[in-house]
Scaffold this active site. Structure first.
Site: not given
Ligand code: DGY
Length: 325
Positions: A156-158, A237, A239, A268, A287
Site C-alpha cells: 500500500g502507501r507505506i 513497522t 502491527r 506494547e 512504535h
Molecule cells: C498508525 O497510524 O497506524 C501508526 O501505527 C501510528 O501512527
C-alpha cells in the site's frame, strides 16, 4: 446553542485542538497513559464525538454504551483497535489519518533496516561498555546491500514508499499482496510480484506493511520463518500481531534468521524482561513510525477535521466505513 461534547483520549498536537476549541465542548484525558477502559466506558456515555488513539480499545461493548455517539475519529492510519463492524451497524462513521504518515513511517523503516543490518545499536553498546580498543578488520561486520533483495509484504502507501527507498539503494525489490498492482505501477516502482512463499525464500530483507486483520494475525510464524534465509532480516513497522513473537524468538535464538527490527510488538510495550529485549540481533523501538513533528501535526489536524465533519453529519474526509452513508 450548546456545543457537542467530545472526549479526546490524550493530549494531541495543538494544531488539532485549535480546530476544535471553539466548536466543541472538549474534555481531554491529560495523563500520559491511556484512559483505563472503565473510564472510556464512562466517558462515551455522554459524548457525541470521540477522538481516540491506537492504544484505546473501542470494542462492541464500548460502542454500544455510547447512545449519543456520532463519530469516532482515530488519530492513526491503522484502526485494528476499533470494532468497525459494530460502528457501521450503529451508523457511526470512523475516521482515520492515511497519507500524512507515509513518508515518516517509510523513513523509520529504512532507519531500522540500516540499523539492524549494520549493527548500529550493537556498535553503540560496544562503545558505551568501553569495549572498543582499536579498529578491527573483522569487528562488527554487517550485511551488504549490494546485490540484495528486499521483500515487501503489503504494498500500500507505506510499502510503496519503502519500495522507492529500496530502488534508491539499488536493491532488487519484490513484493506480495493479495491483489497485484497494475503493471504500470509495478514498472514505475521497479518492483516484481512474487508468491508469498517465494518472497520468504528469496528476500535478504523482509519488511511488513500490511494492516492487522484476522487474515494477517501471526502471518509470520514458525513455518514462514523456516522458509526465510538464515542471513535474512525481518523489519516490522506495521502491527506487532502480524508476527508470532514466540516463533520469532525461537528463530532468532536458533539462528534460523539473522535479525529483526521491530517498531511494533505484541503487546506494547513489551514486558521489561521479555526475551526479545535480551537478544543482540534485535532492535525494538516504541512504535515511533509516525513520530515526526510535521507528521503528528498533520495527523492531529486530520483527526480534528474528521471529527468535526462527523459531528455536523457530513461525510468524513477520511472515512474507514463510508458505506454507512
Ligand atoms: C498508525 O497510524 O497506524 C501508526 O501505527 C501510528 O501512527
Amino acid at each position: 446553542m450548546s456545543k457537542p461534547k467530545v472526549f479526546i483520549t490524550r493530549q494531541i498536537p495543538q494544531a488539532g485542538l485549535d480546530l476544535l476549541k471553539d466548536k466543541v465542548d472538549l474534555e481531554i484525558w491529560e495523563k500520559n497513559e491511556p484512559p483505563p477502559y472503565s473510564i472510556l466506558l464512562d466517558k462515551v456515555q455522554e459524548v457525541e464525538g470521540l477522538l481516540c488513539l491506537l492504544t484505546d480499545q473501542i470494542d462492541q461493548q464500548l460502542i454500544n454504551q455510547a447512545p449519543h455517539l456520532k463519530v469516532i475519529s482515530q488519530m492513526a492510519v491503522g484502526y485494528d483497535n476499533i470494532d468497525i463492524n459494530t460502528a457501521t451497524i450503529r451508523g457511526i462513521p470512523v475516521g482515520h489519518t492515511p497519507g500524512v504518515l507515509t513518508e515518516a513511517t517509510a523513513d523509520l523503516t529504512w532507519a531500522l533496516l540500516m540499523a539492524i543490518t549494520r549493527r548500529i545499536t550493537e556498535a553503540q553498546e560496544y562503545i558505551k561498555q568501553g569495549k572498543w580498543t582499536t579498529w578491527q578488520p573483522m569487528g562488527l561486520l554487517g550485511a551488504d546491500f549490494v546485490g540484495a533483495t528486499l521483500g515487501i509484504i503489503g504494498l500500500g502507501r507505506i510499502g510503496q514508499a519503502v519500495a522507492r527507498r529500496g530502488k534508491g539503494f539499488n536493491l532488487k525489490v519484490i513484493y506480495h499482496k493479495p491483489r497485484r498492482l497494475y503493471p504500470k505501477l509495478e514498472q514505475e516502482l521497479g518492483v516484481n510480484y512474487v508468491s508469498f512463499e517465494q518472497l520468504l525464500k528469496e528476500s535478504d530483507f523482509i519488511s511488513l506493511h500490511t494492516p492487522l486483520t484476522e487474515r494477517t494475525y501471526h502471518l509470520i510464524g514458525e513455518n514462514e520463518l523456516k522458509l526465510m534465509k538464515q542471513t535474512a532480516f525481518l523489519i516490522n513497522t506495521a502491527r506487532g500481531g502480524i508476527i508470532d513473537q514466540n516463533a520469532l524468538c525461537y528463530a532468532l535464538q536458533q539462528g534460523q534468521i539473522a535479525g529483526a527490527a521491530l517498531d511494533v510488538t505484541e503487546p506494547e510495550p513489551l514486558p521489561k524482561e521479555h526475551q526479545l529485549l535480551t537478544l543482540s540481533n534485535v532492535i525494538v523501538t516504541p512504535h515511533i513510525g509516525s513520530a515526526s513533528y510535521q507528521t503528528r501535526f498533520q495527523m492531529a489536524i486530520m483527526a480534528a477535521q474528521n471529527l468535526l465533519a462527523g459531528l455536523q453529519g457530513q461525510p468524513l474526509p477520511n472515512c474507514v466505513n463510508p458505506n454507512i452513508y
